[in-house]
Every structure is written in C-alpha cells, then in structure tokens.
Design an enzyme around this catalytic site. Structure first.
Site, short mmCIF file in Angstrom:
data_model
loop_
_atom_site.label_atom_id
_atom_site.label_comp_id
_atom_site.label_asym_id
_atom_site.label_seq_id
_atom_site.Cartn_x
_atom_site.Cartn_y
_atom_site.Cartn_z
N THR A 71 0.84 -1.20 0.00
CA THR A 71 0.00 0.00 0.00
C THR A 71 0.87 1.25 0.00
O THR A 71 0.67 2.16 -0.81
CB THR A 71 -0.95 -0.01 1.23
OG1 THR A 71 -1.82 -1.13 1.09
CG2 THR A 71 -1.77 1.26 1.30
N GLN A 181 0.35 -9.92 -6.48
CA GLN A 181 -0.21 -11.28 -6.58
C GLN A 181 0.54 -12.15 -7.59
O GLN A 181 0.19 -13.32 -7.77
CB GLN A 181 -1.70 -11.22 -6.94
CG GLN A 181 -2.56 -10.50 -5.91
CD GLN A 181 -2.73 -11.27 -4.59
OE1 GLN A 181 -2.33 -12.43 -4.47
NE2 GLN A 181 -3.30 -10.61 -3.60
N SER A 201 4.82 -7.37 -1.97
CA SER A 201 4.48 -7.34 -0.55
C SER A 201 4.94 -8.62 0.15
O SER A 201 4.83 -9.71 -0.42
CB SER A 201 2.96 -7.20 -0.43
OG SER A 201 2.56 -7.28 0.92
N CYS A 326 -9.94 -6.77 0.82
CA CYS A 326 -9.77 -5.33 1.06
C CYS A 326 -11.10 -4.59 0.92
O CYS A 326 -11.28 -3.54 1.48
CB CYS A 326 -8.77 -4.74 0.09
SG CYS A 326 -7.21 -5.57 0.20
N1 PMP Z 1 -1.97 -4.76 -4.29
C1 PMP Z 1 -2.60 -5.95 -4.41
C2 PMP Z 1 -2.88 -6.50 -5.78
C3 PMP Z 1 -3.00 -6.65 -3.27
O1 PMP Z 1 -3.64 -7.82 -3.40
C4 PMP Z 1 -2.72 -6.09 -1.99
C5 PMP Z 1 -3.16 -6.80 -0.72
N2 PMP Z 1 -4.55 -7.01 -0.62
C6 PMP Z 1 -2.05 -4.86 -1.92
C7 PMP Z 1 -1.70 -4.23 -3.09
C8 PMP Z 1 -1.73 -4.20 -0.60
O2 PMP Z 1 -0.68 -4.89 0.02
P1 PMP Z 1 -0.27 -4.61 1.56
O3 PMP Z 1 -1.21 -5.42 2.39
O4 PMP Z 1 1.16 -5.10 1.64
O5 PMP Z 1 -0.37 -3.14 1.81
#
Ligand code: PMP
Length: 381
Positions: A71, A181, A201, A326
């Site tokens: 993020t 992903q 991530s 999310c």
């Molecule tokens: N981008 C994608 C495609 C994700 O699937 C996610 C996690 N849901 C994120 C960004 C955010 O990652 P993080 O939890 O490390 O902030």
C-alpha cells in the site's frame, strides 16, 4: 483441520521468515544507521534481504527500496511519479482493475490536483485489451499503471505488451506495475516487463505483515512521501523495520527456488477445482480460463450472497474470501468493470491457493459448497 483458502489475502509465514524476524528482534536489534558493530550487523542483514528480493525480480539490489507494505509502495509510486513528472503532463492512464492502494491515490490526484484520468476497462474475462490501453496514452501522460495479476480474479494482464509499447512511444511516461499477486508465483523479470516501478508485498509470500518493496529503475525519479532521516536513499525516511525486512528476505530465499514446482502444483489443483465446480450447476466461474494465475479462482454461487456462503463455509472451518478481502464485502468494482451482473457479483467467492493446498482440501470445499447451497437455498424458499 482448518482449510485455509484465502492466500491472496495473506499467507502463513514460513519457518525461515519467523526465525529471521526473531533473530533480528532478540539478537541483531541494532539500528542500521548506527556506526557501531550492532548497526553494521543490522545493515548487513538488510543488505542480504535486499539481494534476495533483487535476485527474485532480476534487478540490481540498488533498485530495491523497502516500505511498510505494498500500500505504501503503490502510494509512493503514484504520488511520487505525479510530483516529479506531472507538472506539465497532467494525464494518468490506469487499468480499471487496480487495487485500492493504486486506484485511490489516482482518484485523489484527479479530484484535487487537476489530473485527467483514463481508466481502461477489461473484457468480460477480466483482461485489459493492450491496444485500448496503449491508445489511451499520449505525450501528456506522466504515469501508466497496470497490475500483473488481479487480486480478485487472478487474471494475468498483458503488462509487457502494454509497457513495451508505451516506453517505445513515450519514454518519459513512468510505467508502474503492482506485482503483489504475481511475485513468487510466476517468473518476473523487471527489465522484460518494461516497468519503471514495480511493487511487491511480504505477507503474500509467506513473510510477515508490514513489509513490502518497490523496484525503481535507475534514472527514474520518484518523490518520497516521508521526509526525515533520509533512509532508503532518501526515498523512505524512518528507521527500517529490520526484523520484518530480514523475514521477507528469508522467505524469498527459502521459497524462490521451488517457485516452478509450486506453480505446477497450483495448476493441477486449480484444474481439479474447476472440474469439480463444472459439475455444480449453481456455480458460475468468473475467472478467465485462458490467462489466469492458478492461485486465484473467482466464482459465484447462484442466489446466495457471498457473505452468507462465506460464513457457512467458516462454520465448517473452511476459509475463503468474498471477492477481495480489502473491499470488506463492498460491491466489487473489479467484477463490475468486467461487466458481471450485480447478482453474480453479490454472490462471488474467491478461493486462493497456497503452495501447500491439497486436492483433499478442495474436496472438502466442494462438498461444503454443495451442502451449503442445498441448505441455504432451501432456507430462502
Ligand atoms: N496490491 C494488491 C494487488 C494486493 O492484493 C494487496 C493486498 N490485498 C495490496 C496491493 C496491498 O498490500 P499490503 O497489504 O502489503 O499493503
């Protein structure tokens, strides 16, 4: 035994990651900016992690910056590129499929800073048409952003095709790819994707939550979000979370060598799942069968709301997701952008595999889906 099929939301940290986190908390707990031996050890541990992530992305370790997660990295990429390249070039082209950590910063720039935003919609299968994306980019575009694997459907996007054309025609346009992903699930070579910035991530790849990394190609200037002590070459001030970074590096080092085997295994499991789902006449598969990561399958259960089925499965100790974790149950903008009806979108379930998922676990899922449908559909009558 619980059946965990929500690995696109997060994964179980692997043993090497947990050990490295522990080691860097209780033994090597120095500040990497300190000049004494303990600082040097912490710095060294971070360098090892940087090397591991660079090797996995096939890039120079100097191009890797650690952040608190994807993020933060996506926010830095979007705002940082807009700040440096968007003074005169006020246009952003983005896929309509992006994760909120890309979509929301882009929306902010549109609503507050006068940027024109083109959101390129996918086909019914959830794939962006490269020609449509490329045609939307022009000499006023400062940023082109397209994710590699969609987190809700698993659709693999033609990023190389899009970015190679964009960089050929408009070399000054920054290309950004959210590869969260895709990382460690398919081969990614930073140069081959023509991505100037790429984001990954830790907690999606069996490391722990709260750490991510961004690849930034040499010569690309991304303005920092955080100012302070100038860590991470000034791009991300703040004392680095060495334990989490070391854990991320350890997971990548431990699991990267078996990525191909893990992918093949996931392909077999996905095939098995799809075969079983095809026998359930109340299930519609939303993921594209041609270009899809084997780790993610999205389908809808006719007439049963996602949350209702999710909780039924949970009672049977089977953990899946409704669309994307999310969006917390909100209407999926990705499924809507794909042209999927509200009814199907409201009943979407995402199953996401890990490298250890077995066919026996898929059997348990499919049995529970069948029983769940029968009991929940009856209740509705
Ligand atoms: N981008 C994608 C495609 C994700 O699937 C996610 C996690 N849901 C994120 C960004 C955010 O990652 P993080 O939890 O490390 O902030």
């Amino acid at each position: 035994m619980a059946v965990y099929l929500d690995n696109a939301a997060t994964t179980r940290p692997c043993e090497p990651a947990v050990s490295a986190v522990f080691q860097n908390m209780v033994e090597d707990y120095g500040n990497p900016s300190s000049l004494h031996g303990m600082g040097i050890t912490a710095e060294k541990n971070m360098t090892e992690a940087r090397k591991a992530i660079a090797a996995a992305l096939v890039c120079d370790p100097q191009c890797v910056t650690f952040t608190s997660g994807a993020t933060e990295a996506n926010n830095t990429a979007v705002f940082g590129a807009a700040k440096n390249y968007g003074k005169r070039k006020k246009k952003i082209v983005v896929s309509a499929l992006e994760h909120p950590s890309v979509a929301e910063p882009v929306k902010y720039l549109e609503e507050n800073d006068g940027f024109e935003v083109i959101r390129v919609k996918p086909s019914r299968g959830g794939i962006i048409d490269p020609d449509e994306f490329i045609a939307a980019v022009d000499e006023n575009t400062c940023l082109a952003s397209c994710m590699l694997v969609n987190n809700e459907t698993g659709a693999v996007q033609p990023v190389r095709k899009i970015f190679s054309a964009v960089k050929r025609e408009f070399p000054e346009c920054v290309t950004h790819c959210d590869a969260v992903q895709a990382f460690m699930k398919m081969p990614i070579k930073s140069a081959e994707l023509f991505a100037d910035v790429m984001v990954v991530s830790g907690h999606k790849v069996h490391a722990v939550k709260g750490v991510g990394a961004m690849y930034i190609r040499k010569g690309i200037r991304i303005a920092p979000l955080l100012l302070g002590g100038g860590q991470e070459k000034g791009l991300r001030s703040g004392t680095e979370s060495v334990p989490l970074i070391a854990g991320f590096g350890a997971a990548v080092r431990a699991l990267m060598p078996t990525m191909k085997v893990a992918h093949e295994n996931a392909e077999q499991i996905r095939e098995y799942l799809l075969k079983k789902l095809s026998k359930l006449d109340f299930v519609t598969v939303n993921s594209d069968s041609e270009s899809c990561s084997p780790f993610i399958t999205n389908f809808s259960v006719q007439g049963i709301r996602s949350e209702t089925m999710l909780h039924y499965l949970e009672e049977n100790e089977i953990y899946v997701s409704s669309g994307s974790a999310c969006s917390k149950g909100a209407h999926s903008s990705v499924l809507t952008a794909m042209g999927i009806s509200d009814d199907l979108a409201d009943s979407a379930i995402r199953v996401s595999l890990s490298r250890t998922t077995t066919m026996g676990e898929i059997d348990l899922l499919v049995n529970a889906l069948q029983n769940g449908y029968m009991s929940l559909a009856k209740k509705k009558k």
